[in-house]
Design a protein around this motif. Structure first.
Motif, PDB file in Angstrom:
ATOM      1  N   ASP A  34       0.925  -1.181   0.052  1.00  0.00           N
ATOM      2  CA  ASP A  34      -0.030  -0.010  -0.115  1.00  0.00           C
ATOM      3  C   ASP A  34       1.128   1.150  -0.037  1.00  0.00           C
ATOM      4  N   PHE A  35       1.155   1.692  -1.049  1.00  0.00           N
ATOM      5  CA  PHE A  35       2.221   2.897  -1.485  1.00  0.00           C
ATOM      6  C   PHE A  35       1.750   3.895  -2.366  1.00  0.00           C
ATOM      7  N   GLY A  36       1.959   5.151  -2.201  1.00  0.00           N
ATOM      8  CA  GLY A  36       1.597   6.208  -3.245  1.00  0.00           C
ATOM      9  C   GLY A  36       0.046   6.252  -3.666  1.00  0.00           C
ATOM     10  N   GLY A  37      -0.916   5.895  -2.451  1.00  0.00           N
ATOM     11  CA  GLY A  37      -2.518   5.780  -3.041  1.00  0.00           C
ATOM     12  C   GLY A  37      -2.884   4.569  -3.662  1.00  0.00           C
ATOM     13  N   LEU A  86       8.207   6.835 -10.014  1.00  0.00           N
ATOM     14  CA  LEU A  86       8.719   7.604  -8.923  1.00  0.00           C
ATOM     15  C   LEU A  86       9.729   8.488  -8.870  1.00  0.00           C
ATOM     16  N   THR A  87       9.472   9.451  -8.072  1.00  0.00           N
ATOM     17  CA  THR A  87      10.345  10.790  -7.892  1.00  0.00           C
ATOM     18  C   THR A  87      11.598  10.198  -6.852  1.00  0.00           C
ATOM     19  N   LEU A  88      12.439  10.898  -6.868  1.00  0.00           N
ATOM     20  CA  LEU A  88      13.693  10.793  -6.058  1.00  0.00           C
ATOM     21  C   LEU A  88      13.256  10.462  -4.556  1.00  0.00           C
ATOM     22  N   ALA A  89      12.204  11.398  -4.011  1.00  0.00           N
ATOM     23  CA  ALA A  89      11.629  11.368  -2.828  1.00  0.00           C
ATOM     24  C   ALA A  89      10.743   9.947  -2.420  1.00  0.00           C
ATOM     25  N   GLU A  90      10.009   9.737  -3.523  1.00  0.00           N
ATOM     26  CA  GLU A  90       9.115   8.499  -3.399  1.00  0.00           C
ATOM     27  C   GLU A  90      10.224   7.325  -3.249  1.00  0.00           C
ATOM     28  N   ILE A  91      11.081   7.195  -4.429  1.00  0.00           N
ATOM     29  CA  ILE A  91      11.897   6.117  -4.182  1.00  0.00           C
ATOM     30  C   ILE A  91      12.741   5.714  -2.825  1.00  0.00           C
ATOM     31  N   ALA A  92      13.108   6.976  -2.282  1.00  0.00           N
ATOM     32  CA  ALA A  92      13.617   6.774  -1.067  1.00  0.00           C
ATOM     33  C   ALA A  92      12.516   6.321   0.010  1.00  0.00           C
ATOM     34  N   ALA A  93      11.446   6.614  -0.156  1.00  0.00           N
ATOM     35  CA  ALA A  93      10.375   6.270   0.849  1.00  0.00           C
ATOM     36  C   ALA A  93       9.795   4.788   0.633  1.00  0.00           C
ATOM     37  N   LEU A  94       9.880   4.592  -0.451  1.00  0.00           N
ATOM     38  CA  LEU A  94       9.620   3.087  -0.921  1.00  0.00           C
ATOM     39  C   LEU A  94      11.094   2.263  -0.680  1.00  0.00           C
TER      40      LEU A  94
END
Length: 120
Positions: A34-37, A86-94
């Protein structure tokens, strides 16, 4: 997150961050990310393929590379129906989410192994 409301299957939360959550379904023998909506179902093999691909993304190089026209990455595990843009920040979060889930799965395996030894 959105997944608990939509599923009738019993899901066990494996790991959660502010960005998302990983659930395990023993009935369906799969994981839900469950990620990114979006809540996406992954077979066990596809889940670990996703983790491998996300781990291969070099965040410092991605941030520092002047030749890149944007800071997005497309991650699409082979033999899986889904892909992430994914953006840079989203990749870090994932990365954080998947790494935490893997650690919790390993910890669970170690605990079960030790408990089985004690019972014998």
């Amino acid at each position: 997150m959105i997944l608990k409301e939509k599923r009738n299957t019993i899901l066990e939360e494996v790991f959660r961050t502010e960005a998302g959550c990983v659930y395990q379904s023993d009935v369906e023998n799969c994981f839900y990310v469950d990620f990114g909506g979006r809540a996406i179902k992954f077979s066990i093999l596809c889940f670990f393929r996703l983790k491998t691909l996300v781990d291969k993304v070099n965040l410092p190089d991605m941030a520092a590379c002047p030749e890149r026209s944007s800071d997005i990455e497309i991650i699409s595990p082979c033999a899986c129906e889904h892909c992430y843009v994914l953006t840079l920040a989203e990749i870090a979060a994932l990365k954080e989410l998947l790494a935490g889930a893997k650690v919790m799965l390993e910890l669970n395996s170690i605990l079960k192994e030790r408990l089985c030894r004690l019972v014998k």
